[in-house]
Design a protein around this motif. Sequence first.
Motif, PDB file in Angstrom:
ATOM      1  N   ILE A  46      37.436  41.153  34.479  1.00 30.44           N
ATOM      2  CA  ILE A  46      36.887  41.500  36.051  1.00 30.44           C
ATOM      3  C   ILE A  46      35.632  42.338  35.782  1.00 30.44           C
ATOM      4  O   ILE A  46      34.879  42.179  36.398  1.00 30.44           O
ATOM      5  CB  ILE A  46      38.198  42.273  36.397  1.00 30.44           C
ATOM      6  N   ALA A  47      35.761  43.217  35.015  1.00 30.97           N
ATOM      7  CA  ALA A  47      34.713  44.056  34.634  1.00 30.97           C
ATOM      8  C   ALA A  47      33.395  43.579  34.418  1.00 30.97           C
ATOM      9  O   ALA A  47      32.355  43.912  34.845  1.00 30.97           O
ATOM     10  CB  ALA A  47      34.883  45.230  33.638  1.00 30.97           C
ATOM     11  N   LYS A  48      33.493  42.569  33.677  1.00 37.41           N
ATOM     12  CA  LYS A  48      32.031  41.615  33.390  1.00 37.41           C
ATOM     13  C   LYS A  48      31.598  40.740  34.386  1.00 37.41           C
ATOM     14  O   LYS A  48      30.251  40.487  34.360  1.00 37.41           O
ATOM     15  CB  LYS A  48      32.258  40.768  31.896  1.00 37.41           C
ATOM     16  N   ASN A  49      32.406  40.318  34.981  1.00 36.60           N
ATOM     17  CA  ASN A  49      32.162  39.438  36.178  1.00 36.60           C
ATOM     18  C   ASN A  49      31.274  38.235  35.851  1.00 36.60           C
ATOM     19  O   ASN A  49      30.066  38.076  36.520  1.00 36.60           O
ATOM     20  CB  ASN A  49      31.633  40.302  37.394  1.00 36.60           C
ATOM     21  N   ILE A  50      31.733  37.591  34.688  1.00 32.57           N
ATOM     22  CA  ILE A  50      30.700  36.472  34.213  1.00 32.57           C
ATOM     23  C   ILE A  50      30.982  34.972  34.447  1.00 32.57           C
ATOM     24  O   ILE A  50      30.127  34.161  34.452  1.00 32.57           O
ATOM     25  CB  ILE A  50      30.544  36.506  32.514  1.00 32.57           C
ATOM     26  N   PHE A  51      32.291  34.814  35.236  1.00 28.35           N
ATOM     27  CA  PHE A  51      32.666  33.504  35.892  1.00 28.35           C
ATOM     28  C   PHE A  51      32.347  33.524  37.114  1.00 28.35           C
ATOM     29  O   PHE A  51      32.472  34.229  38.135  1.00 28.35           O
ATOM     30  CB  PHE A  51      33.945  33.475  35.552  1.00 28.35           C
ATOM     31  N   LEU A  52      31.625  32.205  37.468  1.00 29.91           N
ATOM     32  CA  LEU A  52      31.296  31.809  38.754  1.00 29.91           C
ATOM     33  C   LEU A  52      32.426  30.998  39.355  1.00 29.91           C
ATOM     34  O   LEU A  52      32.978  29.904  38.919  1.00 29.91           O
ATOM     35  CB  LEU A  52      30.023  30.999  38.851  1.00 29.91           C
ATOM     36  N   SER A  53      32.904  31.599  40.561  1.00 31.65           N
ATOM     37  CA  SER A  53      34.134  30.998  41.131  1.00 31.65           C
ATOM     38  C   SER A  53      33.658  30.693  42.692  1.00 31.65           C
ATOM     39  O   SER A  53      32.957  31.370  43.427  1.00 31.65           O
ATOM     40  CB  SER A  53      35.202  32.048  41.264  1.00 31.65           C
ATOM     41  N   LEU A  58      35.656  38.030  41.042  1.00 33.11           N
ATOM     42  CA  LEU A  58      37.166  38.496  40.687  1.00 33.11           C
ATOM     43  C   LEU A  58      37.368  39.882  41.090  1.00 33.11           C
ATOM     44  O   LEU A  58      36.502  40.636  40.608  1.00 33.11           O
ATOM     45  CB  LEU A  58      37.690  38.088  39.130  1.00 33.11           C
ATOM     46  N   THR A  59      38.417  40.179  41.594  1.00 34.35           N
ATOM     47  CA  THR A  59      38.833  41.449  42.124  1.00 34.35           C
ATOM     48  C   THR A  59      39.841  42.273  41.728  1.00 34.35           C
ATOM     49  O   THR A  59      40.055  43.267  41.772  1.00 34.35           O
ATOM     50  CB  THR A  59      38.928  41.416  43.721  1.00 34.35           C
ATOM     51  N   GLY A  60      40.738  41.284  41.205  1.00 42.63           N
ATOM     52  CA  GLY A  60      42.076  42.065  40.635  1.00 42.63           C
ATOM     53  C   GLY A  60      42.967  40.968  39.741  1.00 42.63           C
ATOM     54  O   GLY A  60      42.597  39.832  39.754  1.00 42.63           O
ATOM     55  N   LYS A  61      43.986  41.468  39.234  1.00 47.41           N
ATOM     56  CA  LYS A  61      44.834  40.621  38.578  1.00 47.41           C
ATOM     57  C   LYS A  61      45.947  39.922  39.442  1.00 47.41           C
ATOM     58  O   LYS A  61      46.575  40.670  39.997  1.00 47.41           O
ATOM     59  CB  LYS A  61      45.362  41.381  37.489  1.00 47.41           C
ATOM     60  N   LYS A  62      46.216  38.968  39.400  1.00 46.06           N
ATOM     61  CA  LYS A  62      47.497  38.324  40.177  1.00 46.06           C
ATOM     62  C   LYS A  62      48.692  38.150  39.295  1.00 46.06           C
ATOM     63  O   LYS A  62      49.715  38.582  39.679  1.00 46.06           O
ATOM     64  CB  LYS A  62      46.842  36.858  40.659  1.00 46.06           C
ATOM     65  N   ASP A  63      48.764  37.627  37.954  1.00 46.91           N
ATOM     66  CA  ASP A  63      49.600  37.244  37.108  1.00 46.91           C
ATOM     67  C   ASP A  63      49.067  36.477  35.844  1.00 46.91           C
ATOM     68  O   ASP A  63      48.029  36.081  35.830  1.00 46.91           O
ATOM     69  CB  ASP A  63      50.666  36.382  37.868  1.00 46.91           C
ATOM     70  N   ALA A  64      49.861  36.418  34.929  1.00 43.77           N
ATOM     71  CA  ALA A  64      49.674  35.827  33.682  1.00 43.77           C
ATOM     72  C   ALA A  64      50.768  35.425  33.029  1.00 43.77           C
ATOM     73  O   ALA A  64      51.966  35.956  33.316  1.00 43.77           O
ATOM     74  CB  ALA A  64      48.925  36.764  32.748  1.00 43.77           C
ATOM     75  N   LYS A  65      50.742  34.217  32.310  1.00 47.84           N
ATOM     76  CA  LYS A  65      51.742  33.529  31.843  1.00 47.84           C
ATOM     77  C   LYS A  65      51.368  32.814  30.347  1.00 47.84           C
ATOM     78  O   LYS A  65      50.318  32.327  30.361  1.00 47.84           O
ATOM     79  CB  LYS A  65      52.578  32.790  32.711  1.00 47.84           C
ATOM     80  N   ILE A  66      52.375  32.553  29.313  1.00 48.64           N
ATOM     81  CA  ILE A  66      52.211  31.922  28.221  1.00 48.64           C
ATOM     82  C   ILE A  66      52.931  30.501  28.353  1.00 48.64           C
ATOM     83  O   ILE A  66      54.244  30.601  28.820  1.00 48.64           O
ATOM     84  CB  ILE A  66      52.666  32.697  27.040  1.00 48.64           C
TER      85      ILE A  66
END
Length: 77
Positions: A46-53, A58-66
Amino acid sequence: MNKLVMRFLTTIEGKYFTLSVDDIKADDKGPTITEAEVNALMDLVIAKNIFLSTSGDLTGKKDAKIVTTDTNTIKVA
């Protein structure tokens, strides 16, 4: 195979950005990545903002899973 799937909130409400990382660290008992490591990684993304979407920044975390996948080879004749 173990995969980390992270979903991020974006500037467009109701839209998410998904980032997957294949072959995360694991031992004989399964994945060894910690919650703290996942949270730190998501914060960095989020901090680096390197992905183009197409859904915006990207403003925050939604969720994560393995996600763990087992493969069984079947002998065919």
